[in-house]
Write an enzyme that holds these catalytic residues in place. Sequence first.
Site, PDB file in Angstrom:
ATOM      1  N   ASN A   9       0.554  -1.208   0.027  1.00 16.02           N
ATOM      2  CA  ASN A   9      -0.393   0.129  -0.118  1.00 16.02           C
ATOM      3  C   ASN A   9       0.806   1.314   0.167  1.00 16.02           C
ATOM      4  O   ASN A   9       1.646   1.982   0.752  1.00 16.02           O
ATOM      5  CB  ASN A   9      -0.761   0.051   1.169  1.00 16.02           C
ATOM      6  CG  ASN A   9      -1.696   1.550   1.576  1.00 16.02           C
ATOM      7  OD1 ASN A   9      -2.026   2.046   0.086  1.00 16.02           O
ATOM      8  ND2 ASN A   9      -2.385   1.502   3.169  1.00 16.02           N
ATOM      9  N   LYS A  11       0.351   4.542  -0.081  1.00 15.21           N
ATOM     10  CA  LYS A  11      -0.382   5.608   0.923  1.00 15.21           C
ATOM     11  C   LYS A  11      -0.040   6.359  -0.472  1.00 15.21           C
ATOM     12  O   LYS A  11       0.027   6.605  -1.642  1.00 15.21           O
ATOM     13  CB  LYS A  11       0.285   5.412   1.995  1.00 15.21           C
ATOM     14  CG  LYS A  11      -0.207   4.407   2.589  1.00 15.21           C
ATOM     15  CD  LYS A  11      -0.178   4.442   4.140  1.00 15.21           C
ATOM     16  CE  LYS A  11      -0.217   3.308   4.952  1.00 15.21           C
ATOM     17  NZ  LYS A  11       0.234   3.173   6.080  1.00 15.21           N
ATOM     18  N   HIS A  95      -9.189   1.466   4.765  1.00 17.74           N
ATOM     19  CA  HIS A  95      -8.180   2.040   5.384  1.00 17.74           C
ATOM     20  C   HIS A  95      -8.831   2.271   6.948  1.00 17.74           C
ATOM     21  O   HIS A  95      -9.592   3.589   6.874  1.00 17.74           O
ATOM     22  CB  HIS A  95      -7.134   2.044   4.960  1.00 17.74           C
ATOM     23  CG  HIS A  95      -5.734   2.166   4.837  1.00 17.74           C
ATOM     24  ND1 HIS A  95      -5.487   2.633   6.410  1.00 17.74           N
ATOM     25  CD2 HIS A  95      -4.837   1.132   5.248  1.00 17.74           C
ATOM     26  CE1 HIS A  95      -4.358   2.231   6.370  1.00 17.74           C
ATOM     27  NE2 HIS A  95      -3.583   1.583   6.054  1.00 17.74           N
ATOM     28  N   GLU A  97      -6.957   4.654   7.563  1.00 13.23           N
ATOM     29  CA  GLU A  97      -6.328   6.165   7.767  1.00 13.23           C
ATOM     30  C   GLU A  97      -8.195   6.635   6.743  1.00 13.23           C
ATOM     31  O   GLU A  97      -8.620   7.894   7.249  1.00 13.23           O
ATOM     32  CB  GLU A  97      -5.367   6.579   6.691  1.00 13.23           C
ATOM     33  CG  GLU A  97      -3.904   6.273   7.789  1.00 13.23           C
ATOM     34  CD  GLU A  97      -2.686   5.322   6.699  1.00 13.23           C
ATOM     35  OE1 GLU A  97      -2.613   5.705   5.472  1.00 13.23           O
ATOM     36  OE2 GLU A  97      -1.662   5.488   7.642  1.00 13.23           O
ATOM     37  N   GLU A 167      -5.247  -4.696  10.876  1.00 17.10           N
ATOM     38  CA  GLU A 167      -4.289  -3.567  10.785  1.00 17.10           C
ATOM     39  C   GLU A 167      -4.703  -3.312  12.331  1.00 17.10           C
ATOM     40  O   GLU A 167      -4.871  -2.648  12.428  1.00 17.10           O
ATOM     41  CB  GLU A 167      -4.135  -2.874   9.254  1.00 17.10           C
ATOM     42  CG  GLU A 167      -4.099  -3.847   8.508  1.00 17.10           C
ATOM     43  CD  GLU A 167      -3.598  -2.540   7.272  1.00 17.10           C
ATOM     44  OE1 GLU A 167      -2.216  -2.916   6.608  1.00 17.10           O
ATOM     45  OE2 GLU A 167      -3.909  -0.827   6.995  1.00 17.10           O
ATOM     46  N   GLY A 173       2.916   2.318  10.792  1.00 15.34           N
ATOM     47  CA  GLY A 173       2.916   3.328  10.378  1.00 15.34           C
ATOM     48  C   GLY A 173       4.233   3.410  11.925  1.00 15.34           C
ATOM     49  O   GLY A 173       4.987   4.774  12.070  1.00 15.34           O
ATOM     50  N   SER A 208       3.370  -2.070  10.831  1.00 16.60           N
ATOM     51  CA  SER A 208       5.063  -1.849  10.540  1.00 16.60           C
ATOM     52  C   SER A 208       5.616  -3.439  10.360  1.00 16.60           C
ATOM     53  O   SER A 208       6.609  -3.679  11.143  1.00 16.60           O
ATOM     54  CB  SER A 208       4.946  -2.103  12.014  1.00 16.60           C
ATOM     55  OG  SER A 208       4.810  -0.017  12.149  1.00 16.60           O
TER      56      SER A 208
END
Length: 246
Positions: A9, A11, A95, A97, A167, A173, A208
């Site tokens: 991904n 991003k 996701h 985010e 996730e 991250g 991560s």
Amino acid sequence: MRKSLVVGNWKMNGSLASNKALVKSLIATVGVDSAVDVSICVPAIYIAQVSSLLTNQAISYGAQDVSIHEEGAYTGEISVGMLSDLGCSHVIVGHSERRQYHNENSELVARKALVAQQAGLTPIICVGETQEQRQSGNTLTVIQEQVAAITSLLSEQDLKAAVIAYEPVWAIGTGLTATPEQAQEVHQFIREQLGSAGGSTRVLYGGSVKADTAVALFLQPDIDGALVGGAALDATEFSAIISAAG
Ligand code: 13P
């Protein structure tokens, strides 16, 4: 038997020049007979570029989000038809985010997964708890709610063909990875929640993931691969993760 899948991904990262270099490096390391399915989900504006770079290659590609609408007055949105038109095979939906910064709820995420499947795309449906939810002992309750929205809308056949990505938000991250045991517990739970489809659905871990943590994660019986963020921007690291999944 579930074939391993590793998805990058990207991003909101990349440029014409850096994408070209990264994809060319990946092509050099991912063989056409790869024992692992590999896909990259890139910013929508670069799908056409990646499509031309990946012609006749074993690496598939997709998007990071999609509209629930077919077409029309939805400024800024991108439809499943458009993604199919550009040869996408996958699309990430839900996701964290998107859930966090765009207020996407589980019902909307499930609708996105459904429209993707109706258009012949494989949705990669993300679920995961925040640090606060984990610390308060609510991990499985949160996952149950997120997965229930999906199982209430998707048929058994669709669930089998879909991909779920666990996730944990606190691991994205941050350099913190769920331990293999923590991840396995949730993956097994997700599979149970999927009912009779559960044995077929691929469940990926994300958060991560690096080459050195991937090996132990992939040894877990219910972890079928990874959804990789930062490390997917580094061809050497991403290739090493793909090798670990093989
Ligand atoms: P990182 O691998 O950068 O933690 O990102 C994970 C992720 O969000 C993939 O979708």
